[in-house]
Design a protein around this motif. Sequence first.
Motif, PDB file in Angstrom:
ATOM      1  N   VAL A  27       0.850   8.634  -0.364  1.00  0.00           N
ATOM      2  CA  VAL A  27      -0.005   9.810  -0.131  1.00  0.00           C
ATOM      3  C   VAL A  27      -0.466  10.452  -1.441  1.00  0.00           C
ATOM      4  N   PHE A  28       0.099  10.015  -2.558  1.00  0.00           N
ATOM      5  CA  PHE A  28      -0.338  10.529  -3.859  1.00  0.00           C
ATOM      6  C   PHE A  28      -1.405   9.636  -4.485  1.00  0.00           C
ATOM      7  N   MET A  29      -1.715   8.539  -3.822  1.00  0.00           N
ATOM      8  CA  MET A  29      -2.663   7.587  -4.413  1.00  0.00           C
ATOM      9  C   MET A  29      -4.079   7.850  -3.896  1.00  0.00           C
ATOM     10  N   ARG A  30      -5.052   7.385  -4.683  1.00  0.00           N
ATOM     11  CA  ARG A  30      -6.454   7.550  -4.279  1.00  0.00           C
ATOM     12  C   ARG A  30      -6.766   6.627  -3.108  1.00  0.00           C
ATOM     13  N   ASP A  31      -7.644   7.103  -2.248  1.00  0.00           N
ATOM     14  CA  ASP A  31      -8.054   6.281  -1.090  1.00  0.00           C
ATOM     15  C   ASP A  31      -8.615   4.931  -1.545  1.00  0.00           C
ATOM     16  N   GLU A  32      -9.431   4.976  -2.631  1.00  0.00           N
ATOM     17  CA  GLU A  32     -10.074   3.724  -3.067  1.00  0.00           C
ATOM     18  C   GLU A  32      -9.030   2.686  -3.491  1.00  0.00           C
ATOM     19  N   THR A  33      -8.013   3.159  -4.195  1.00  0.00           N
ATOM     20  CA  THR A  33      -6.948   2.240  -4.626  1.00  0.00           C
ATOM     21  C   THR A  33      -6.255   1.632  -3.416  1.00  0.00           C
ATOM     22  N   LEU A  34      -5.901   2.473  -2.465  1.00  0.00           N
ATOM     23  CA  LEU A  34      -5.207   1.978  -1.274  1.00  0.00           C
ATOM     24  C   LEU A  34      -6.095   1.015  -0.485  1.00  0.00           C
ATOM     25  N   GLN A  35      -7.379   1.360  -0.403  1.00  0.00           N
ATOM     26  CA  GLN A  35      -8.291   0.482   0.344  1.00  0.00           C
ATOM     27  C   GLN A  35      -8.463  -0.866  -0.343  1.00  0.00           C
ATOM     28  N   ARG A  36      -8.451  -0.852  -1.688  1.00  0.00           N
ATOM     29  CA  ARG A  36      -8.546  -2.103  -2.432  1.00  0.00           C
ATOM     30  C   ARG A  36      -7.316  -2.970  -2.156  1.00  0.00           C
ATOM     31  N   TRP A  37      -6.149  -2.326  -2.162  1.00  0.00           N
ATOM     32  CA  TRP A  37      -4.911  -3.064  -1.875  1.00  0.00           C
ATOM     33  C   TRP A  37      -4.923  -3.588  -0.441  1.00  0.00           C
ATOM     34  N   GLN A  38      -5.413  -2.742   0.459  1.00  0.00           N
ATOM     35  CA  GLN A  38      -5.432  -3.143   1.867  1.00  0.00           C
ATOM     36  C   GLN A  38      -6.348  -4.349   2.047  1.00  0.00           C
ATOM     37  N   ALA A  39      -7.475  -4.360   1.330  1.00  0.00           N
ATOM     38  CA  ALA A  39      -8.420  -5.476   1.445  1.00  0.00           C
ATOM     39  C   ALA A  39      -7.783  -6.772   0.937  1.00  0.00           C
ATOM     40  N   ARG A  40      -7.005  -6.643  -0.137  1.00  0.00           N
ATOM     41  CA  ARG A  40      -6.332  -7.842  -0.676  1.00  0.00           C
ATOM     42  C   ARG A  40      -5.315  -8.390   0.320  1.00  0.00           C
ATOM     43  N   VAL A  41      -4.528  -7.481   0.896  1.00  0.00           N
ATOM     44  CA  VAL A  41      -3.520  -7.923   1.872  1.00  0.00           C
ATOM     45  C   VAL A  41      -4.210  -8.535   3.086  1.00  0.00           C
ATOM     46  N   ALA A  42      -5.268  -7.872   3.539  1.00  0.00           N
ATOM     47  CA  ALA A  42      -5.990  -8.381   4.711  1.00  0.00           C
ATOM     48  C   ALA A  42      -6.558  -9.765   4.413  1.00  0.00           C
ATOM     49  N   ALA A  43      -7.048  -9.949   3.161  1.00  0.00           N
ATOM     50  CA  ALA A  43      -7.605 -11.253   2.784  1.00  0.00           C
ATOM     51  C   ALA A  43      -6.537 -12.340   2.835  1.00  0.00           C
ATOM     52  N   LEU A  44      -5.320 -11.964   2.452  1.00  0.00           N
ATOM     53  CA  LEU A  44      -4.228 -12.939   2.486  1.00  0.00           C
ATOM     54  C   LEU A  44      -3.987 -13.449   3.896  1.00  0.00           C
ATOM     55  N   PHE A  45      -4.085 -12.511   4.861  1.00  0.00           N
ATOM     56  CA  PHE A  45      -3.784 -12.886   6.242  1.00  0.00           C
ATOM     57  C   PHE A  45      -4.962 -13.543   6.946  1.00  0.00           C
ATOM     58  N   SER A  46      -6.195 -13.231   6.470  1.00  0.00           N
ATOM     59  CA  SER A  46      -7.358 -13.735   7.202  1.00  0.00           C
ATOM     60  C   SER A  46      -7.996 -14.952   6.540  1.00  0.00           C
ATOM     61  N   ARG A  47      -7.365 -15.445   5.457  1.00  0.00           N
ATOM     62  CA  ARG A  47      -7.941 -16.576   4.734  1.00  0.00           C
ATOM     63  C   ARG A  47      -8.011 -17.802   5.633  1.00  0.00           C
ATOM     64  N   ALA A  48      -9.165 -18.475   5.608  1.00  0.00           N
ATOM     65  CA  ALA A  48      -9.321 -19.681   6.435  1.00  0.00           C
ATOM     66  C   ALA A  48      -8.410 -20.763   5.920  1.00  0.00           C
ATOM     67  N   PRO A  49      -7.948 -21.662   6.811  1.00  0.00           N
ATOM     68  CA  PRO A  49      -7.081 -22.744   6.335  1.00  0.00           C
ATOM     69  C   PRO A  49      -7.764 -23.539   5.231  1.00  0.00           C
ATOM     70  N   ASP A  50      -6.962 -23.939   4.249  1.00  0.00           N
ATOM     71  CA  ASP A  50      -7.526 -24.678   3.105  1.00  0.00           C
ATOM     72  C   ASP A  50      -8.172 -25.981   3.578  1.00  0.00           C
ATOM     73  N   ALA A  51      -9.266 -26.295   2.914  1.00  0.00           N
ATOM     74  CA  ALA A  51      -9.916 -27.581   3.222  1.00  0.00           C
ATOM     75  C   ALA A  51      -9.025 -28.711   2.727  1.00  0.00           C
ATOM     76  N   PRO A  52      -9.076 -29.876   3.359  1.00  0.00           N
ATOM     77  CA  PRO A  52      -8.251 -30.981   2.874  1.00  0.00           C
ATOM     78  C   PRO A  52      -8.616 -31.337   1.428  1.00  0.00           C
ATOM     79  N   PRO A  53      -7.642 -31.669   0.614  1.00  0.00           N
ATOM     80  CA  PRO A  53      -7.943 -31.944  -0.796  1.00  0.00           C
ATOM     81  C   PRO A  53      -8.928 -33.119  -0.939  1.00  0.00           C
ATOM     82  N   ALA A  54      -9.801 -32.950  -1.900  1.00  0.00           N
ATOM     83  CA  ALA A  54     -10.779 -34.022  -2.133  1.00  0.00           C
ATOM     84  C   ALA A  54     -10.051 -35.260  -2.654  1.00  0.00           C
TER      85      ALA A  54
END
Lengths: 293, 182
Positions: free
Chosen positions: A263-290
């Motif tokens: 609650v002491f952190m800026r909204d933008e900082t928290l939202q940036r962190w949230q976007a990173r975490v969300a990206a970790l969970f929503s990342r598409a499965p890796d393509a098969p290695p070339a």
Amino acid sequence: MSVLSRFWDRTLFAPSSGVGLAAFRIAFALFMLGYLGAMTPHVPLLFSSHGVYVPYLVPDLAPPPLGAWLLYLAMLGATVSLLVGYRTTLSAWCLCLLFAHHYFLQLAIKQSSFDRLIGIYLLILCFAGAGSTWSLDARAGRARPTSVWAERMIMFQTVALYFGAGFWKAVNPHWHGGEMMWFTLQGMFATDVGFTIVRLGLPAWVWDAATIGIIVAEILLGLAFLFRRLRPSAIVAGTFFHLANCVILNIPEFIISITPYAVFMRDETLQRWQARVAALFSRAPDAPPAASP
Amino acid sequence: MAGVSRGARRVLRIALALFLVVGNLFVIAQPGPVLHSRWNPLPRSLVLRDVFLLPGMFNSYSTSNLEPFIGGLRTDAGYERDRGQWVRLAVAEHLPHRLGVNFTRLFAMHHRDRWGKRGQQRAWELLAVRIRERHNRVHPARPIGRVRFGVLSWPKSPDGYRARKTSKEIKVTTYYADPEDR
């Protein structure tokens, strides 16, 4: 509108994005899952009529083992529900009442500061509207806009926690020399690292200085959280302080003190962190290695 | 909170805010060492102290290390070899946490702080009942009739928690023992 009413509006009821509160809700619920989860192997022993307990301020009425399991699992369920923000206010109330049951039945006897802190945070969450964002309630369109009330309460509690701890030590004769710390690091809460530090054979003035350093650090930490510009430093220093405590003292429960930092952190900082975490969970499965050339 | 009107919610939140602020300041302003000082003008409130006593950790220290013990007096029933003898009970069967937490529970820290020695004694009596009932349920072949518990203590040492736990240095302190006529 009266002056008093305007004062409350400005101080406690100004609109809030709810991002800091949501981050606190999630951090706090994760802490609670760890704290309560550690009790899972001992539920009948701790919370049932077949166990060993001494109630505090409540009648001696423990449920049978099956009832104890049901109440305990309901408490964990309410914690998960709070974590994901499903029916957030109802979840907070359920968790608050269920925690109160377990606290007065068993946990209170040991007189722990962190249990009180849990109780205070839960009470705040009951009235907070903490599911206004980053929650299933928000996704389902059930969430209401929230005010800064809960964030201010959590901020005040954090400042009071550090300042109070520092002030009490400052006026306590046991804390006016290094003996307190020297003996504590050889005591029942000390880890192997604590014992190793004592074995270094540091001169007495180092222990005296470290003791004064802790008192000053706690008081300053409490005050630093009051000033917006000092908050990032306070967050880093506080996190380091609690992690270091976990390394030298076997009281990991005090990690709860870090949860309100959100609650002491800026909204933008928290939202940036949230976007990173969300990206970790929503990342598409890796393509098969070339195929290699 | 859904069924509560906006005005009532607002009043509740203001009341809770005042409770948090006053309660915290009240306790912070009455630190342990000066709590009973005649110079302290604040009234004492056990309720506020109970809710907001957050700064009270590590207020004193001991030069000894401790380990709880629990004993039970075997009845004349069941297994024959130790009938009528005091036997050592496994502490972890009754107090499953780490050492420090087990000690604060066995000492009935909160009951002692709130009601003094008398409250602590009542807590110990109840604790003994629970320990006896649990032991007799878990070990029906070795029932016990009386319980006693306390701590073993020995001087602290940088070499490790139990480095000076030797027969020469161990001191036994019994906190509670069921009366003989039990």
